[in-house]
Enzyme design. Structure first.
Site, short mmCIF file in Angstrom:
data_model
loop_
_atom_site.label_atom_id
_atom_site.label_comp_id
_atom_site.label_asym_id
_atom_site.label_seq_id
_atom_site.Cartn_x
_atom_site.Cartn_y
_atom_site.Cartn_z
N GLN A 130 -7.52 18.32 -15.73
CA GLN A 130 -8.77 18.33 -14.72
C GLN A 130 -10.14 18.01 -14.97
OE1 GLN A 130 -8.90 22.36 -13.35
NE2 GLN A 130 -6.89 22.87 -13.64
N LYS B 240 -18.12 21.42 -17.40
CA LYS B 240 -16.98 21.82 -15.60
C LYS B 240 -17.56 22.11 -14.72
CE LYS B 240 -13.33 22.70 -19.59
NZ LYS B 240 -12.11 23.67 -20.28
N GLU C 281 -9.50 25.20 -13.17
CA GLU C 281 -10.08 25.71 -14.24
C GLU C 281 -11.64 26.43 -13.86
OE1 GLU C 281 -11.01 22.75 -16.54
OE2 GLU C 281 -8.89 23.35 -18.04
N ALA D 27 -21.50 23.54 -21.95
CA ALA D 27 -20.86 23.60 -23.35
C ALA D 27 -21.33 22.82 -24.01
CB ALA D 27 -19.52 23.97 -23.67
N LEU E 159 -19.44 19.72 -29.80
CA LEU E 159 -18.77 20.64 -31.77
C LEU E 159 -18.73 18.89 -32.48
CD1 LEU E 159 -15.46 22.48 -31.44
CD2 LEU E 159 -17.54 22.88 -31.23
N ASP F 261 -3.39 30.33 -20.96
CA ASP F 261 -3.01 28.84 -21.13
C ASP F 261 -3.19 28.65 -22.77
OD1 ASP F 261 -2.49 26.53 -19.86
OD2 ASP F 261 -4.44 25.43 -19.91
N GLU G 72 -7.65 25.89 -32.68
CA GLU G 72 -7.99 24.79 -33.55
C GLU G 72 -8.76 25.02 -34.37
OE1 GLU G 72 -9.58 20.86 -32.00
OE2 GLU G 72 -9.25 21.08 -30.32
N ASP H 237 -11.27 25.64 -25.13
CA ASP H 237 -11.55 25.79 -23.68
C ASP H 237 -10.30 27.18 -22.59
OD1 ASP H 237 -11.25 23.21 -23.45
OD2 ASP H 237 -9.48 22.78 -24.29
#
Length: 557
Positions: free
Chosen positions: A231, A247, A268, A351, A354, A420, A425, A440
């Site tokens: 998306q 997003k 999302e 967000a 990182l 989902d 990670e 996510d």
């Protein structure tokens, strides 16, 4: 003949006068009825019920379980801002209520005041929760090896150029004047340098407020589409070289996921990303990077400044004049799924990004309880009730804390109904002895009317949970710190709360309902005869810092 005509005229005039009189009488009666209140008189128990309801939402009794510290003068600055904002709204509502007379306006004034008082009560609960010893357990000292990034020693002037941050265009970016002092670093860099082996940020981290402020208000100098994923999402850059994952809003907050839609075909949600960050912090995990809501100008902050030609070609004006775009991605990037402003303003989650993978590489792990992502085929864990036994014998779940780390993530996903989670990670620098990154979360909070029991299967099959997690969950089930109340309070601090609450009340109620299910699941595990303990004791020294069990109602057994 003449007399007959005269008599007919007299009769017609009389009927006309009578008709006019009746119309006037009817209008007078209608006006008098309109002035009467339409609501029926309240039943004898109504005042009592309203009094109980107001008491439930406005009275805070934080005793026994968590006595507030004696030094309560220094409050968190964001809490003070929230209190000022609440007071402002209360004063505004009072002004509006006093300027307009009438029963309906008076009722609106009272309801607005009650909501403001309820929010202030919830903020007090949130503050008391974060003051509780369970959220202030002394943690081990963070060594140099426990830091994700390390500061380089002083270098020669000739070598400085290799360390300069370089962008495709320096236009719009600030001149770098950073040095070894943390005070000179922008908020995003402080966040990167503070990431440790155990968490993204510390409890009561003073850098959180300026970091969130930057995400919500800092000038945008670049916007390009992020590659990969199913998306649309963008990478937003700021003048101080900080970046954020963007997003956009795709559906209204009260839109539930279609029952006939498969979990891997769901949209999302920007508010889910924001709410997940707040929930993760309330659970005491701190494993989701900070997220803030923001109202973005689609034209000035994306279309006019983007250098992404593929993205730029997807902008268009809708038939009603709204500015839209759809980008390029695997599934929902087409004119039928375009993202549109109103007419240019667009809600989005931001967000913090990182550290670059070249500085802090990450390893992706396939979830043992990954779904089949098929419309007909079931995964092995869905057919084998003893599936966890084989997982426990497989690295990295056969040693260390990886299994209970995974259960923490399972509980987070169940509370927000996120189906989902196919991968997760970790930072490679820390090996297997580190926390899981809860990234996510946009497919959470899709449906409040139904709970998804399959998400909780790992906990049911393994019957393993951290003691600190178990105790915090029990804490959040108590009226003094009810999960829905503290979530409502925490979300009220987000900038988009001024537009509309980020989670509707049914979603908040679902959090309490699902929390109760988690607690019952663990209780059933404790009653079953098992060869190993259900509770993994990660805080053996808890009895030294927690209020005695007789007062708190929590035990360390």
């Amino acid at each position: 003949m003449w007399r007959t005509r005269r008599r007919s005229r007299t009769i017609c005039l009389s009927l006309a006068f009578i008709t006019i009189f009746l119309h006037l009488l009817l209008a007078f009666l209608s006006f008098s009825i309109y002035q009467q209140p339409c609501d029926p008189p309240p039943s004898p128990g109504t005042h009592t019920q309203r009094g109980l309801a107001n008491t439930t939402h406005t009275t805070v009794e934080i005793r026994g379980l968590a006595e507030p510290p004696t030094a309560t003068k220094q409050r968190h600055s964001s809490y003070e801002d929230a209190q000022k904002e609440t007071k402002y709204h209360m004063d505004t509502l009072s002004d509006k209520g006093s300027s307009v007379k009438g029963g309906k306006n008076t009722t609106f004034n009272k309801e607005g005041t009650n909501k403001a008082e309820s929010l202030e009560s919830d903020l007090s609960k949130l503050e008391a929760l974060f003051d509780h010893p369970l959220y202030n357990i002394p943690s081990p000292a963070v060594t140099v090896d426990d830091r994700l990034l390390k500061m380089k020693p002083k270098i020669k002037a000739s070598e400085k150029s290799s360390l300069m941050w370089v962008s495709a265009s320096q236009e719009g970016y600030e001149e770098i004047n950073w040095n070894s002092s943390m005070e000179s670093h922008p908020p995003w860099l402080r966040f990167h340098l503070a990431i440790s082996r155990w968490q993204f940020y510390s409890h009561r981290d003073p850098n959180m407020e300026p970091l969130i402020q930057q995400l919500a208000t800092h000038r945008v100098v670049s916007a390009v589409q992020k590659s990969g994923g199913t998306q649309l999402k963008l990478v937003i850059s700021f003048p101080n070289y900080g970046q954020a994952m963007f997003k956009p809003m795709k559906q209204e907050r009260d839109d539930e996921t279609n029952y006939n839609l498969y979990y891997f075909s769901d949209f999302e949600r920007h508010n889910a990303e924001i709410a997940a960050f707040h929930l993760d912090r309330i659970l005491g995990y701190r494993r989701i990077p900070p997220v803030s809501g923001r109202l973005v100008d689609v034209v000035k902050e994306i279309k006019d400044i983007t250098t992404d030609r593929k993205l730029a070609r997807t902008f268009f004006n809708s038939p009603v004049g709204n500015v839209c775009f759809y980008g390029q991605c695997s599934y929902y990037c087409s004119t039928e799924h375009a993202v549109c402003g109103r007419p240019q303003d667009l809600e989005a989650s931001m967000a913090v990004m990182l550290p670059d993978l070249s500085l802090a590489p990450r390893r992706s792990w396939r979830s043992p309880w990954r779904r089949s992502y098929s419309r007909s085929k079931l995964a092995k864990w869905e057919t084998d009730p003893d599936y966890c036994s084989s997982v426990k014998k497989t690295a990295p779940y056969d040693e260390g804390t990886r299994l209970v780390d995974f259960m923490d993530m399972v509980i987070l996903d169940y509370l927000m109904s996120n189906m989902d989670r196919h991968h997760y990670e970790t930072f490679e620098n820390f090996g297997n002895n580190t926390f899981l990154l809860h990234l996510d979360n946009g497919r959470g909070f899709g449906r409040h009317s139904k709970d998804e029991p399959s998400i909780l299967v790992p906990l049911k099959q393994c019957c393993r949970i951290r003691r600190s997690t178990w105790l915090r969950l029990r804490l959040l089930s108590m009226p003094q710190y009810r999960l829905s109340d503290v979530m409502r309070a925490s979300l009220s601090r987000d900038p988009l709360h001024s537009v509309a609450p980020l989670l509707t009340e049914p979603h908040l109620a679902a959090l309490d309902r699902r929390l109760d299910t988690v607690l019952k699941t663990v209780s059933r595990c404790q009653k079953q005869p098992r060869g190993e303990e259900v509770i993994y004791d990660d805080i053996a020294h808890l009895q030294d810092v927690v209020t005695p069990a007789g007062k708190s109602g929590l035990t360390a057994r």
